[in-house]
Design a protein around this motif. Sequence first.
Motif, PDB file in Angstrom:
ATOM      1  N   PRO A 106       5.200   5.389  10.287  1.00 53.89           N
ATOM      2  CA  PRO A 106       6.234   5.765   9.383  1.00 53.89           C
ATOM      3  C   PRO A 106       6.439   7.271   9.216  1.00 53.89           C
ATOM      4  CG  PRO A 106       4.857   3.881   8.450  1.00 53.89           C
ATOM      5  CD  PRO A 106       4.197   4.527   9.907  1.00 53.89           C
ATOM      6  N   PRO A 107       7.398   7.980   8.848  1.00 56.89           N
ATOM      7  CA  PRO A 107       7.588   9.381   8.862  1.00 56.89           C
ATOM      8  C   PRO A 107       7.314   9.746   7.365  1.00 56.89           C
ATOM      9  CG  PRO A 107       9.810   8.189   8.336  1.00 56.89           C
ATOM     10  CD  PRO A 107       8.711   7.106   8.693  1.00 56.89           C
ATOM     11  N   VAL A 108       6.131   9.706   6.838  1.00 56.31           N
ATOM     12  CA  VAL A 108       5.120   9.893   5.745  1.00 56.31           C
ATOM     13  C   VAL A 108       4.174  11.067   6.024  1.00 56.31           C
ATOM     14  CG1 VAL A 108       5.705   7.563   4.718  1.00 56.31           C
ATOM     15  CG2 VAL A 108       3.659   8.151   5.756  1.00 56.31           C
ATOM     16  N   THR A 109       3.756  11.559   4.892  1.00 60.96           N
ATOM     17  CA  THR A 109       2.891  12.665   5.074  1.00 60.96           C
ATOM     18  C   THR A 109       1.804  12.166   5.673  1.00 60.96           C
ATOM     19  OG1 THR A 109       3.798  13.952   3.236  1.00 60.96           O
ATOM     20  CG2 THR A 109       1.712  14.312   3.792  1.00 60.96           C
ATOM     21  N   LEU A 110       1.495  12.861   6.794  1.00 61.47           N
ATOM     22  CA  LEU A 110      -0.238  12.803   7.159  1.00 61.47           C
ATOM     23  C   LEU A 110      -1.026  13.606   6.868  1.00 61.47           C
ATOM     24  CD1 LEU A 110      -2.203  11.531   9.091  1.00 61.47           C
ATOM     25  CD2 LEU A 110      -0.826  12.869  11.072  1.00 61.47           C
ATOM     26  N   VAL A 111      -2.217  13.544   6.551  1.00 60.32           N
ATOM     27  CA  VAL A 111      -3.101  14.517   6.167  1.00 60.32           C
ATOM     28  C   VAL A 111      -4.569  14.330   7.008  1.00 60.32           C
ATOM     29  CG1 VAL A 111      -4.718  15.296   4.094  1.00 60.32           C
ATOM     30  CG2 VAL A 111      -2.410  14.425   3.661  1.00 60.32           C
ATOM     31  N   LEU A 126     -15.991  18.771   1.342  1.00 59.24           N
ATOM     32  CA  LEU A 126     -15.123  19.132  -0.037  1.00 59.24           C
ATOM     33  C   LEU A 126     -13.934  19.837  -0.333  1.00 59.24           C
ATOM     34  CD1 LEU A 126     -18.631  18.999  -1.974  1.00 59.24           C
ATOM     35  CD2 LEU A 126     -16.672  17.246  -2.203  1.00 59.24           C
ATOM     36  N   ASP A 127     -14.009  20.878   0.447  1.00 57.71           N
ATOM     37  CA  ASP A 127     -13.036  21.865   0.532  1.00 57.71           C
ATOM     38  C   ASP A 127     -11.652  21.099   1.070  1.00 57.71           C
ATOM     39  OD1 ASP A 127     -14.239  23.952  -0.464  1.00 57.71           O
ATOM     40  OD2 ASP A 127     -14.567  24.985   1.736  1.00 57.71           O
ATOM     41  N   ALA A 128     -11.850  20.257   2.201  1.00 57.56           N
ATOM     42  CA  ALA A 128     -10.557  19.700   2.727  1.00 57.56           C
ATOM     43  C   ALA A 128     -10.348  18.566   1.818  1.00 57.56           C
ATOM     44  CB  ALA A 128     -10.930  19.138   4.147  1.00 57.56           C
ATOM     45  N   TRP A 129     -11.311  17.996   1.283  1.00 65.65           N
ATOM     46  CA  TRP A 129     -10.783  16.580   0.444  1.00 65.65           C
ATOM     47  C   TRP A 129     -10.130  17.264  -0.988  1.00 65.65           C
ATOM     48  CZ3 TRP A 129     -13.866  11.606  -0.029  1.00 65.65           C
ATOM     49  CH2 TRP A 129     -14.064  10.958   1.381  1.00 65.65           C
ATOM     50  N   ARG A 130     -10.614  18.295  -1.511  1.00 66.62           N
ATOM     51  CA  ARG A 130     -10.042  18.951  -2.642  1.00 66.62           C
ATOM     52  C   ARG A 130      -8.419  19.511  -2.256  1.00 66.62           C
ATOM     53  NH1 ARG A 130     -12.793  23.364  -2.622  1.00 66.62           N
ATOM     54  NH2 ARG A 130     -14.577  22.258  -3.636  1.00 66.62           N
ATOM     55  N   ASP A 131      -8.161  20.022  -1.058  1.00 67.04           N
ATOM     56  CA  ASP A 131      -6.903  20.373  -0.821  1.00 67.04           C
ATOM     57  C   ASP A 131      -6.056  19.228  -0.555  1.00 67.04           C
ATOM     58  OD1 ASP A 131      -7.740  22.760  -0.687  1.00 67.04           O
ATOM     59  OD2 ASP A 131      -7.870  23.178   1.256  1.00 67.04           O
ATOM     60  N   ALA A 132      -6.728  18.261   0.058  1.00 67.92           N
ATOM     61  CA  ALA A 132      -5.832  16.914   0.306  1.00 67.92           C
ATOM     62  C   ALA A 132      -5.398  16.226  -1.106  1.00 67.92           C
ATOM     63  CB  ALA A 132      -6.695  15.753   0.918  1.00 67.92           C
ATOM     64  N   VAL A 133      -6.272  16.161  -2.042  1.00 64.32           N
ATOM     65  CA  VAL A 133      -5.756  15.605  -3.483  1.00 64.32           C
ATOM     66  C   VAL A 133      -4.854  16.482  -3.857  1.00 64.32           C
ATOM     67  CG1 VAL A 133      -6.854  15.220  -5.794  1.00 64.32           C
ATOM     68  CG2 VAL A 133      -7.920  14.555  -3.933  1.00 64.32           C
ATOM     69  N   ALA A 134      -4.923  17.777  -4.066  1.00 64.61           N
ATOM     70  CA  ALA A 134      -3.694  18.420  -4.409  1.00 64.61           C
ATOM     71  C   ALA A 134      -2.436  18.192  -3.578  1.00 64.61           C
ATOM     72  CB  ALA A 134      -4.290  20.161  -4.459  1.00 64.61           C
ATOM     73  N   LEU A 135      -2.645  18.180  -2.303  1.00 62.24           N
ATOM     74  CA  LEU A 135      -1.253  18.056  -1.570  1.00 62.24           C
ATOM     75  C   LEU A 135      -0.546  16.575  -2.027  1.00 62.24           C
ATOM     76  CD1 LEU A 135       0.763  18.584   0.729  1.00 62.24           C
ATOM     77  CD2 LEU A 135      -0.922  17.575   2.310  1.00 62.24           C
ATOM     78  N   LEU A 136      -1.495  15.700  -2.205  1.00 56.48           N
ATOM     79  CA  LEU A 136      -1.018  14.185  -2.196  1.00 56.48           C
ATOM     80  C   LEU A 136      -0.508  13.846  -3.542  1.00 56.48           C
ATOM     81  CD1 LEU A 136      -3.478  12.472   0.258  1.00 56.48           C
ATOM     82  CD2 LEU A 136      -0.999  12.885   0.598  1.00 56.48           C
ATOM     83  N   ARG A 137      -1.304  14.418  -4.522  1.00 56.00           N
ATOM     84  CA  ARG A 137      -0.775  14.033  -6.046  1.00 56.00           C
ATOM     85  C   ARG A 137       0.679  14.155  -6.207  1.00 56.00           C
ATOM     86  NH1 ARG A 137      -5.915  16.314  -9.886  1.00 56.00           N
ATOM     87  NH2 ARG A 137      -7.062  14.374  -9.759  1.00 56.00           N
ATOM     88  N   ALA A 139       0.740  -1.133   0.016  1.00 50.52           N
ATOM     89  CA  ALA A 139       0.074  -0.114   0.161  1.00 50.52           C
ATOM     90  C   ALA A 139       0.862   1.313   0.020  1.00 50.52           C
ATOM     91  CB  ALA A 139      -0.890   0.165   1.064  1.00 50.52           C
ATOM     92  N   ARG A 140       0.370   2.291  -0.768  1.00 49.97           N
ATOM     93  CA  ARG A 140       1.256   3.271  -0.906  1.00 49.97           C
ATOM     94  C   ARG A 140       0.353   4.340  -0.134  1.00 49.97           C
ATOM     95  NH1 ARG A 140       1.470   2.895  -7.109  1.00 49.97           N
ATOM     96  NH2 ARG A 140       3.236   1.421  -7.330  1.00 49.97           N
ATOM     97  N   VAL A 141      -0.970   4.208   0.121  1.00 46.79           N
ATOM     98  CA  VAL A 141      -1.599   5.180   0.872  1.00 46.79           C
ATOM     99  C   VAL A 141      -2.411   4.143   2.067  1.00 46.79           C
ATOM    100  CG1 VAL A 141      -3.821   6.832   1.190  1.00 46.79           C
ATOM    101  CG2 VAL A 141      -1.954   7.036  -0.584  1.00 46.79           C
TER     102      VAL A 141
END
Length: 255
Positions: A150-155, A169-180, A45-47
Motif C-alpha cells: 500500500p502507498p503508506v510510509t515505509l520506515v 537506538l538512533d534509528a528507532w528514535r528517529d522512526a518514532v519521531a517520524l511515525l508519531r 492494523a495501522r502498523v
Amino acid sequence: MAEFDRGPTDGLAALFARVPDPPVTSAFWFDWGPVFYRGRLDGSARVLIVASDPGPTERIAGRSLVGNAGQRVQGFLTKLGLTRSYVCLNAWAYALHPGEASAMEGRLGEPAQRQWRNSVFDRATDTTLQAVVAMGFLAQEAVRLWTARPPVTLVEVPHPSNPNTAALLDAWRDAVALLRPLVTPDEDGDNTGPTYGTAFEESDYGAIPRRDLPFGAPAFLGDDAWVRAGPGGAQNAVRRPSPDDGHTLIWKAPG
C-alpha cells in the motif's frame, strides 16, 4: 474474561498451511516448523512490523516477535500509542541459523517464496494501514519484493537484535519521531512519552499482551524482565543448546 488470540480465520489458516519449504534446509532451524504472525489479522492494523524470522521463544508461543526482540518491538509500538492495532510478520516463516541470514537474502525473491509471502502481506493488511516498519535487511528485502504494498510510509530500521545498540537506538528514535504524527494511537495508548536514550532501559520493553497469545499461555511467556534483571546478561527464557540447536529447546520458568 481473559483475552487471548483465537487464531487465524479459516481462509488465512489455509494460506498459512501452504507455506513453501525453505529453499536450503541446512540454513534453517527447520524441524520445529513455521511461525506466522502476531497481532491483528482482521485488517485493523495501522502498523505492519516486518522482521526476519522466528526464534526459540516464538516457537514456544506459536507467534512472531515474542522473545527479547519482540518485547523491544512491543515497546516501540507502545511509544507510537499502539496497544492492539498492529500486526507482526516475518520475511521467513522458518527460523534461520543466525550465520546463514545473509546467504538467504537473495532467496527471498524465489517465485514460490515471494508469491506466498506477498499473499500473506496482502491478506493481513487493509486500508486502515498507516505505516510499514521493516526491521533488518531481510525484512527490507521482503518489503521491497511486495509488489502490492500500500502507498503508506515505509520506515527501514535495524533489527531489534542488532548488536550495534547505538545505531539501533538512533534509528528507532528517529522512526518514532517520524511515525508519531502519521499513526493514530489506540484509545488506550499514549504517544507522548519519552523515546529512547543511549541504552535500552527496561521501560523501553513491552510485555506481549495476552490478546496476542494463544489461550492457556503461562503468565510469564512474553515477559522476560525477570531474565534481564538477573546476572550474566541473559535476555531470553528460551534457548537452543549447542550443538543440538535444531532439535532441543530449553525453557526456564521464573523461580
